[in-house]
Design an enzyme around this catalytic site. Structure first.
Site, PDB file in Angstrom:
ATOM      1  N   LYS A  16       0.904  -0.986  -0.030  1.00 46.48           N
ATOM      2  CA  LYS A  16      -0.010  -0.013   0.150  1.00 46.48           C
ATOM      3  C   LYS A  16       0.961   1.054  -0.096  1.00 46.48           C
ATOM      4  O   LYS A  16       2.048   1.320   0.326  1.00 46.48           O
ATOM      5  CB  LYS A  16      -0.872  -0.223   1.271  1.00 46.48           C
ATOM      6  CG  LYS A  16       0.015  -0.057   2.589  1.00 46.48           C
ATOM      7  CD  LYS A  16      -1.171  -0.265   3.595  1.00 46.48           C
ATOM      8  CE  LYS A  16      -0.474   0.092   5.028  1.00 46.48           C
ATOM      9  NZ  LYS A  16      -1.276  -0.700   6.126  1.00 46.48           N
ATOM     10  N   TYR A  70      15.039  29.566   9.853  1.00 49.13           N
ATOM     11  CA  TYR A  70      14.395  30.482  10.382  1.00 49.13           C
ATOM     12  C   TYR A  70      14.196  30.509  12.077  1.00 49.13           C
ATOM     13  O   TYR A  70      14.473  29.110  12.730  1.00 49.13           O
ATOM     14  CB  TYR A  70      13.174  29.856  10.013  1.00 49.13           C
ATOM     15  CG  TYR A  70      12.712  30.004   8.378  1.00 49.13           C
ATOM     16  CD1 TYR A  70      12.400  31.383   7.855  1.00 49.13           C
ATOM     17  CD2 TYR A  70      12.621  28.988   7.552  1.00 49.13           C
ATOM     18  CE1 TYR A  70      12.026  31.415   6.460  1.00 49.13           C
ATOM     19  CE2 TYR A  70      12.608  29.189   6.206  1.00 49.13           C
ATOM     20  CZ  TYR A  70      12.145  30.395   5.736  1.00 49.13           C
ATOM     21  OH  TYR A  70      11.860  30.540   4.447  1.00 49.13           O
ATOM     22  N   MET A  97      11.568  24.298   3.521  1.00 50.20           N
ATOM     23  CA  MET A  97      10.631  23.732   2.470  1.00 50.20           C
ATOM     24  C   MET A  97      11.580  23.034   1.737  1.00 50.20           C
ATOM     25  O   MET A  97      11.189  21.795   1.326  1.00 50.20           O
ATOM     26  CB  MET A  97       9.928  24.818   1.660  1.00 50.20           C
ATOM     27  CG  MET A  97       8.812  24.260   0.730  1.00 50.20           C
ATOM     28  SD  MET A  97       7.771  25.184  -0.325  1.00 50.20           S
ATOM     29  CE  MET A  97       7.053  26.358   1.042  1.00 50.20           C
TER      30      MET A  97
END
Ligand SMILES: *Cc1c(COP(=O)(O)O)cnc(C)c1O
Length: 452
Positions: free
Chosen positions: A63, A303, A367
């Site tokens: 799966k 950050y 990101m």
């Protein structure tokens, strides 16, 4: 020439090297999957249930794109290792396996997640895919589709033995039997299986876990007795995931359903390491470093300035971020505002002039990238932009300093399953040992550009 180039990849030939070079140009990170490890893991799981003639078959659970390893290559490696069933949660993946050329003469396929009203039961039945049924609307829908097709549906009755997810509860089972029995007698459905899922990865040393699994087993057997009494005894029963396949032989029944074991991991680090269970992690995640530079002590990294370099040092960019599936919760801190907080970030293996070093994510994962403090001068350490570094692999030896997905799971406060399944498909999957493991008629089914 840098030390971190193409760490010990087994190329099958020149084309493999060409494919590898193309993948590096396409993306600065690669997930390399060893199909031999996967085949051997399955062969081991088959031997654990007593071998191919034991009366217990093994399903390779593929799966979620084979837990992020790639649906088709993983399915074929599982079959090469002796699996005679494949399982997917979502029905589209089961259909895809058939479309990609794994026919019903080759193996059974079971699929189990759906809402009973929209799942394409007609396509599934036509493609000889077994379906799980665990709700009354599900029974109605599967029966309607089978009638329309004029072909019986192969049904596995899902029972809730204590997991609290899918399946009929003991209290609701009479209503299910009232629908199932006439349909089975009429030949609209064929009752193949009775099945359920376990809630806790067994830890033999935690008595409450053992006791709750024991209760689930008793409940499971009660359901069997009720099916037998109603005249629809299941042909096969299955309950065991990887954990129970490995350490609960008394509940192997006629089929077991290992998933994580196929990919080379134990289900829960509380059970030990993959090696303890004779499993080899199949995936290596590597990346090529971006900017490598010197920075001074006290430099804020990423950050929020949650990490300040403790000394004059060098940093390196690893071009993978949360948009690739690197968990932001695997960030590494030393400071939070004025408060001192220590939290280890995810580990990265970097080769240096002083041998392999295990370094960590410093500051927040971004990101598309994260930053590693090399804790030394990149020049002296011999670390350069473009070097290949490894986030996780099979966990070879102490000296090798190789992290595993379990180490990333610890850093991100999750489980290895989530580490792989979150890896986005923009990271190329490349396959080692394909020609060695797969018969030629399977080899041609794979995307040739992904083979090393
Ligand atoms: C995912 C899954 C498995 C496999 O579980 P592992 O812990 O990966 O072995 C087995 N059965 C069902 C129903 C599942 O959803």
């Amino acid at each position: 020439m840098s030390m971190n180039v193409a760490p010990e990849i087994s190329f099958s030939g020149e084309q493999g090297k060409v494919n590898y070079a193309a993948a590096l140009r396409q993306y600065p990170a690669q997930a390399i999957v060893d199909l031999k490890a996967m085949r051997d893991n399955m062969a081991h799981l088959v031997s654990v249930v007593g071998g191919p003639h034991s009366g217990t078959a093994v399903m390779g659970v593929v799966k979620a794109d084979a837990y992020g390893h790639g649906l088709l290559p993983s399915a074929l490696a599982a079959l090469a290792g002796g699996a005679t069933w494949l399982g997917t949660a979502q029905s589209h993946e089961a259909l895809l396996l058939r479309k990609l050329g794994i026919g019903p003469e080759r193996c059974h396929i079971l699929t189990w997640v759906y809402n009973g009203t929209q799942v394409p039961f007609d396509e599934l039945i036509a493609a000889d895919i077994d379906v799980s049924v665990g709700s009354l609307p599900g029974i109605d829908a599967v029966a309607a589709a089978a009638r329309k097709l004029g072909k019986p549906a192969r049904v596995h009755v899902k029972v809730d033995s204590g997991f609290g997810r899918n399946g009929f509860t003991p209290a609701g089972f009479d209503a299910a039997l009232a629908k199932l029995v006439p349909l089975a007698k009429e030949g609209v459905i064929e009752i193949i299986g009775q099945w359920s899922h376990l809630a806790v990865a067994d830890s033999p040393d935690v008595p409450e876990f053992v006791a709750s699994t024991d209760r689930q087993i008793e409940t499971f057997k009660d359901f069997t007795r009720r099916m037998e009494a109603a005249g629809i005894a299941p042909q096969i029963r299955h309950l065991a995931n990887t954990a129970a396949t490995l350490d609960r032989p008394e509940i192997h029944f006629e089929l077991t359903r290992p998933g994580i074991g196929l990919y080379g991991y134990e289900p829960d680090p509380a059970m030990g390491t993959p090696r303890d269970w004779h499993l080899t992690p199949a995936m290596r995640l590597q990346a090529q470093l971006g900017t490598v530079k010197d920075v001074e002590a006290g430099h804020g990294i990423s950050y929020g300035r949650t990490y300040l370099t403790p000394d004059n040092t060098s940093t390196a960019i690893v071009p993978l971020g949360y948009a690739d599936g690197i968990h932001r919760s695997a960030s590494g801190f030393d400071m939070e505002g004025a408060k001192h907080v220590e939290k280890h970030g995810g580990p990265v293996r970097i080769m240096t002039t002083q041998g392999a070093r295990l370094l960590r994510v410093c500051g927040r994962v971004c990101m598309d990238q994260f930053i590693v403090d090399l804790h030394g001068s990149a020049d002296e350490l011999g670390v350069h932009e473009g070097d290949t570094v490894e986030l996780f692999g099979p966990g070879r030896g102490e000296d090798f300093a190789e992290p595993t997905a379990d180490d990333w799971a610890r850093a991100a406060d999750t489980i290895s399953y989530e580490i792989f399944t979150c890896l986005r498909n923009r990271i190329p999957r490349l396959y080692e040992h394909a020609a060695e493991v797969l018969p030629s008629e399977d080899l041609v089914k794979l995307d040739a550009s992904t083979l090393l």
